[in-house]
Enzyme design. Structure first.
Site, PDB file in Angstrom:
ATOM      1  N   ASP A   1      -2.358   1.473  -6.957  1.00 58.80           N
ATOM      2  CA  ASP A   1      -0.940   1.326  -6.603  1.00 58.80           C
ATOM      3  C   ASP A   1      -0.111   0.770  -7.755  1.00 58.80           C
ATOM      4  O   ASP A   1       0.947   1.314  -8.089  1.00 58.80           O
ATOM      5  CB  ASP A   1      -0.793   0.398  -5.381  1.00 58.80           C
ATOM      6  CG  ASP A   1      -1.509   0.931  -4.164  1.00 58.80           C
ATOM      7  OD1 ASP A   1      -0.858   1.543  -3.304  1.00 58.80           O
ATOM      8  OD2 ASP A   1      -2.737   0.740  -4.062  1.00 58.80           O
TER       9      ASP A   1
ATOM     10  N   ASP B   1       0.847  -1.194   0.000  1.00 60.10           N
ATOM     11  CA  ASP B   1       0.000   0.000   0.000  1.00 60.10           C
ATOM     12  C   ASP B   1       0.884   1.245   0.000  1.00 60.10           C
ATOM     13  O   ASP B   1       1.490   1.593   1.015  1.00 60.10           O
ATOM     14  CB  ASP B   1      -0.918   0.008   1.230  1.00 60.10           C
ATOM     15  CG  ASP B   1      -1.966   1.100   1.145  1.00 60.10           C
ATOM     16  OD1 ASP B   1      -3.075   0.823   0.661  1.00 60.10           O
ATOM     17  OD2 ASP B   1      -1.677   2.234   1.562  1.00 60.10           O
TER      18      ASP B   1
ATOM     19  N   ASP C   1      -2.149   0.410   6.784  1.00 62.54           N
ATOM     20  CA  ASP C   1      -3.113  -0.079   5.798  1.00 62.54           C
ATOM     21  C   ASP C   1      -2.763  -1.505   5.375  1.00 62.54           C
ATOM     22  O   ASP C   1      -3.664  -2.336   5.182  1.00 62.54           O
ATOM     23  CB  ASP C   1      -3.136   0.835   4.568  1.00 62.54           C
ATOM     24  CG  ASP C   1      -3.892   2.137   4.820  1.00 62.54           C
ATOM     25  OD1 ASP C   1      -4.509   2.263   5.903  1.00 62.54           O
ATOM     26  OD2 ASP C   1      -3.857   3.029   3.952  1.00 62.54           O
TER      27      ASP C   1
ATOM     28  N   GLU D   1       1.943   5.236  -0.121  1.00 62.76           N
ATOM     29  CA  GLU D   1       1.503   6.609   0.126  1.00 62.76           C
ATOM     30  C   GLU D   1       2.331   7.489  -0.808  1.00 62.76           C
ATOM     31  O   GLU D   1       3.499   7.185  -1.084  1.00 62.76           O
ATOM     32  CB  GLU D   1       1.707   7.019   1.584  1.00 62.76           C
ATOM     33  CG  GLU D   1       0.897   6.184   2.571  1.00 62.76           C
ATOM     34  CD  GLU D   1      -0.598   6.178   2.296  1.00 62.76           C
ATOM     35  OE1 GLU D   1      -1.129   7.227   1.865  1.00 62.76           O
ATOM     36  OE2 GLU D   1      -1.235   5.129   2.493  1.00 62.76           O
TER      37      GLU D   1
END
Length: 266
Positions: free
Chosen positions: A178, A79, A241, A81
């Site tokens: 992603d 995940d 996450d 960012e």
């Protein structure tokens, strides 16, 4: 036996077995067994296991209930960012790169890769980005570039045996962004190749909708709510996450769900 059906005693014997002294456990089972026809105790155990799993206790039942084997030896939960603002900045750059290696047989986390990444096009994080992700400027300043992080991912994959052709693994993400948009887009911008293992994945939202019959509009929050799971950590923290994704996968697997690739071949 605490009630006419004996459910309370049976549940206690099966869910609390690990805490009973062996001699007391054996004597308790001997006392209860004559009250029920052959096979009923096992049936009650199955019912209790499913009930507990439906209330978010799937992980605690791992050692006591079996579940169908998965198609993959390992799931690689990822995940990202990335830099962001309102209105959105372009190009976005990955600033947190976490991966959890989830054993496909036990659905337990075996290894973690976690690095922060120095953005180069927009090196200064916006207040919006910090508020959303919890990532402050000092967490990315001086960190490796995306190219360097990708090299370290490859080293980690090799060390974990994930590059062995006989080992089946696949990435898992909450959505397609992603690996369909973010990583290939930034790699194209920087002139970097995308490794083949990033080109197929499982979108957890699709998997959840197949298993539960409803689309999780609000992502992890809806999936945790639908499975009666407590949210882990901070929303929009990449590593937190990933932990939520792993927990949701474990719960679905213990309910008998078999995960399959959802992405289309590149």
């Amino acid at each position: 036996v605490s009630d006419a059906s004996g459910c309370s005693m049976i549940a206690l014997l099966h869910t609390g077995a690990a805490k009973f002294p062996p001699n007391l456990l054996s004597r308790s089972r001997q006392a209860v067994s004559p009250l029920f026809p052959a096979g009923v105790l096992e049936g009650f155990r199955s019912i209790v296991s499913r009930k507990l799993a439906s209330h978010g206790f799937g992980a605690s039942m791992a050692a006591m209930s079996s579940f169908p084997p998965q198609r993959y030896h390992y799931f690689l939960v990822l995940d990202f960012e990335a830099t962001c603002d309102k209105p959105q900045i372009h190009p976005q750059e990955i600033i947190e790169f976490p991966i959890l290696k989830l054993n496909g047989r036990t659905m337990e986390i075996e290894s973690t890769f976690h690095m922060y990444v120095q953005p180069v096009v927009h090196p200064q994080l916006t207040p919006f980005c910090t508020e959303l992700t919890g990532i402050i400027q000092g967490m990315v300043d001086g960190q490796p570039s995306l190219q360097q992080v990708l090299e370290r991912v490859d080293e980690w994959m090799a060390k974990e045996g994930l590059l062995d052709p006989s080992v089946k693994s696949i990435f898992v993400t909450c959505g397609d962004w992603d690996l369909k948009v973010m990583l290939p887009g930034q790699c194209q911008y920087l002139g970097l190749p995308v490794a083949d293992y990033f080109k197929q994945w499982i979108n957890l939202k699709k998997a959840y909708s197949f298993a539960m019959g409803s689309w999780p509009k609000n992502g992890l929050l809806d999936m945790n709510k639908g499975l009666n799971l407590q949210h882990i950590g901070r929303p929009h923290s990449g590593i937190d996450d990933c932990k939520n994704i792993a927990n949701i996968m474990k719960t679905l697997a213990h309910r008998g769900f078999i995960f399959k690739q959802t992405s289309k071949p590149f």
